[in-house]
Design a protein around this motif. Sequence first.
Motif, PDB file in Angstrom:
ATOM      1  N   VAL A  36       1.053  -1.379  -0.250  1.00  0.00           N
ATOM      2  CA  VAL A  36      -0.138   0.049  -0.173  1.00  0.00           C
ATOM      3  C   VAL A  36       0.869   0.974  -0.006  1.00  0.00           C
ATOM      4  O   VAL A  36       1.958   1.562   0.618  1.00  0.00           O
ATOM      5  CB  VAL A  36      -0.956  -0.279   0.993  1.00  0.00           C
ATOM      6  N   LEU A  37       0.964   2.231  -0.977  1.00  0.00           N
ATOM      7  CA  LEU A  37       1.532   3.343  -1.021  1.00  0.00           C
ATOM      8  C   LEU A  37       1.014   4.705  -1.202  1.00  0.00           C
ATOM      9  O   LEU A  37      -0.321   4.321  -1.598  1.00  0.00           O
ATOM     10  CB  LEU A  37       2.216   2.832  -2.130  1.00  0.00           C
ATOM     11  N   HIS A  38       1.728   6.020  -0.952  1.00  0.00           N
ATOM     12  CA  HIS A  38       1.304   6.977  -0.394  1.00  0.00           C
ATOM     13  C   HIS A  38       2.223   7.929  -0.696  1.00  0.00           C
ATOM     14  O   HIS A  38       3.409   7.939  -0.393  1.00  0.00           O
ATOM     15  CB  HIS A  38       0.327   7.372   0.995  1.00  0.00           C
ATOM     16  N   ASN A  39       2.253   8.536  -1.597  1.00  0.00           N
ATOM     17  CA  ASN A  39       2.885   9.421  -1.812  1.00  0.00           C
ATOM     18  C   ASN A  39       4.531   8.553  -2.821  1.00  0.00           C
ATOM     19  O   ASN A  39       5.239   9.540  -1.423  1.00  0.00           O
ATOM     20  CB  ASN A  39       3.095  10.382  -1.217  1.00  0.00           C
ATOM     21  N   VAL A  40       4.449   7.341  -3.086  1.00  0.00           N
ATOM     22  CA  VAL A  40       5.562   6.664  -3.454  1.00  0.00           C
ATOM     23  C   VAL A  40       6.086   7.515  -4.868  1.00  0.00           C
ATOM     24  O   VAL A  40       5.377   6.900  -5.927  1.00  0.00           O
ATOM     25  CB  VAL A  40       6.017   5.722  -3.123  1.00  0.00           C
ATOM     26  N   GLU A  41       7.642   7.199  -5.719  1.00  0.00           N
ATOM     27  CA  GLU A  41       8.068   7.035  -6.496  1.00  0.00           C
ATOM     28  C   GLU A  41       8.901   6.369  -6.771  1.00  0.00           C
ATOM     29  O   GLU A  41       9.869   6.443  -6.196  1.00  0.00           O
ATOM     30  CB  GLU A  41       8.412   8.800  -6.813  1.00  0.00           C
ATOM     31  N   ILE A  71       8.442   8.150   0.125  1.00  0.00           N
ATOM     32  CA  ILE A  71       9.828   7.951  -0.154  1.00  0.00           C
ATOM     33  C   ILE A  71      10.237   7.899  -1.786  1.00  0.00           C
ATOM     34  O   ILE A  71       8.727   7.763  -2.555  1.00  0.00           O
ATOM     35  CB  ILE A  71      10.217   6.335   0.255  1.00  0.00           C
ATOM     36  N   LYS A  72      10.874   8.059  -2.379  1.00  0.00           N
ATOM     37  CA  LYS A  72      11.393   7.799  -4.105  1.00  0.00           C
ATOM     38  C   LYS A  72      12.819   7.023  -4.242  1.00  0.00           C
ATOM     39  O   LYS A  72      13.739   7.129  -3.117  1.00  0.00           O
ATOM     40  CB  LYS A  72      11.192   9.107  -4.453  1.00  0.00           C
ATOM     41  N   ASP A  73      12.557   6.419  -5.548  1.00  0.00           N
ATOM     42  CA  ASP A  73      14.166   5.497  -6.074  1.00  0.00           C
ATOM     43  C   ASP A  73      14.580   4.368  -4.382  1.00  0.00           C
ATOM     44  O   ASP A  73      16.178   4.624  -4.538  1.00  0.00           O
ATOM     45  CB  ASP A  73      15.149   7.694  -6.206  1.00  0.00           C
TER      46      ASP A  73
END
Length: 473
Positions: free
Chosen positions: A299-304, A320-322
């Motif tokens: 389940v993701l929220h504001n993830v790139e 989180i990202k990358d």
Amino acid sequence: MTSKLIPTILCGGAGSRLWPVSREQHPKPFIRLADNMSLLQKAFVRGAALPEVAEVLTVTNRELFFKTEDEFKQVNRTGIAVSYILEPFGRNTAAAVACAALQISSKHGNDAIMLVLAADHLIADQHAFAHAVTRAMVLAKQGQLVTFGIRPDAPETGYGYIEADGERAIRFVEKPTLEVAQEYLDSRRFLWNSGMFCMQAGIVLSELERYCPDVLNAAKNCLALSREAQSNNFVQLTLDADTFANVPDISIDYALMEKSTQVSVIPCDIGWSDIGSWTALSGLSEGDAQGNAIEGEAVLHNVENCYIQSHDRLVGAVGIKDLIIVDTPDALLVAAKNCTQDVKNIYATLKARGNDAYKLHRTVYRPWGSYTVLEEGNRFKMKRLEVKPGGRLSLQMHHHRSEHWIVVSGMARVINGEHEALINTNESTYIPAGHQHRLENPGVIDLVLIEVQSGEYLGEDDIIRFEDVYGRE
């Protein structure tokens, strides 16, 4: 006369950059992709599908033999002959190629062509691969040591390169800096070194004799003292440990390919990748609109631009990202995407500390089946054992622990000291420390049981084997 083709799969290395899924006793070739095929199975199918194949030869660690055999049985649809060279420990690719060339020459003659394949690479275009092999075989029959060069599409610093003039290999070069890699890419004279080779067994042996006789002579001495077992469509050569230790620890590139004047290269576009890091492996999965690739449940929220793999637990990620996130039952990896080459440092640290997480998963595969550690603490350990139909554990004894077995499904045949009994579902038996015992599945369905160990010492090395149908010491 048509030359026999022997695809020769080298199944070595730990795949430390793909920890925690890759471990010493479950290395990178056994990683399964989205289609549920392992990299090793893909290598077998790739080689077996070629024309003129007489058998598929695999060089691997003897501890991985039964696991490898199971993998091949699942995909060997045509019943092609298989053979194995079992190493007592890793000794680099020159030793593996020398032993394989000697074995192929002995069984099929000097004209037989060995096609050396890595067990842990991915090739997307089988048709282009087969076409490249056909051309390589032509050159091999002319006495060339043929390698396969991949046309680069980026300034990759993780690969070695081959400078080429058409099909003539000019020189091999090491992994470059980014600036040098860009120069190689711009020049159009350089190819990635795939680590795959095609060559006649006799030519390999004569070139080894010329450029690295110490490798060849040590390999000959080893094979002379090694044990061979044969049956229909099957050969197993177990290398002698003492003499194998005398084979120089060097790659085939250093030992031979960089020195020989008979090296050709086939430039090719075959959809090749060595899957050398989590970044490379994550690239095989299709991403969502935010660039996230998920295997399992998350389940993701504001993830790139993240890759998340978790087949046993739900993962929640926020802001989180990358990142690379890989969750297994006993270990979690979190890494920046641009640092995944450094995962090998985690593996090395665990090994240096003696932490078994570099070596074993919670589920461990054995010739008879597998066991999973469910829980452990002071003076106790609980396992789930799964024994294949006909599977039989060794006749053994433990000095420091007793065991209590509870059958969950199937039927167990148990030797406990002087007594033998059949134990049905929902029944149990107790094995005191010091008692010889054996567990066997006499049925046609999997035997599943819970084992509860208790004692002063619960290490896997507290075992004395008296008999073993799988030939383990």
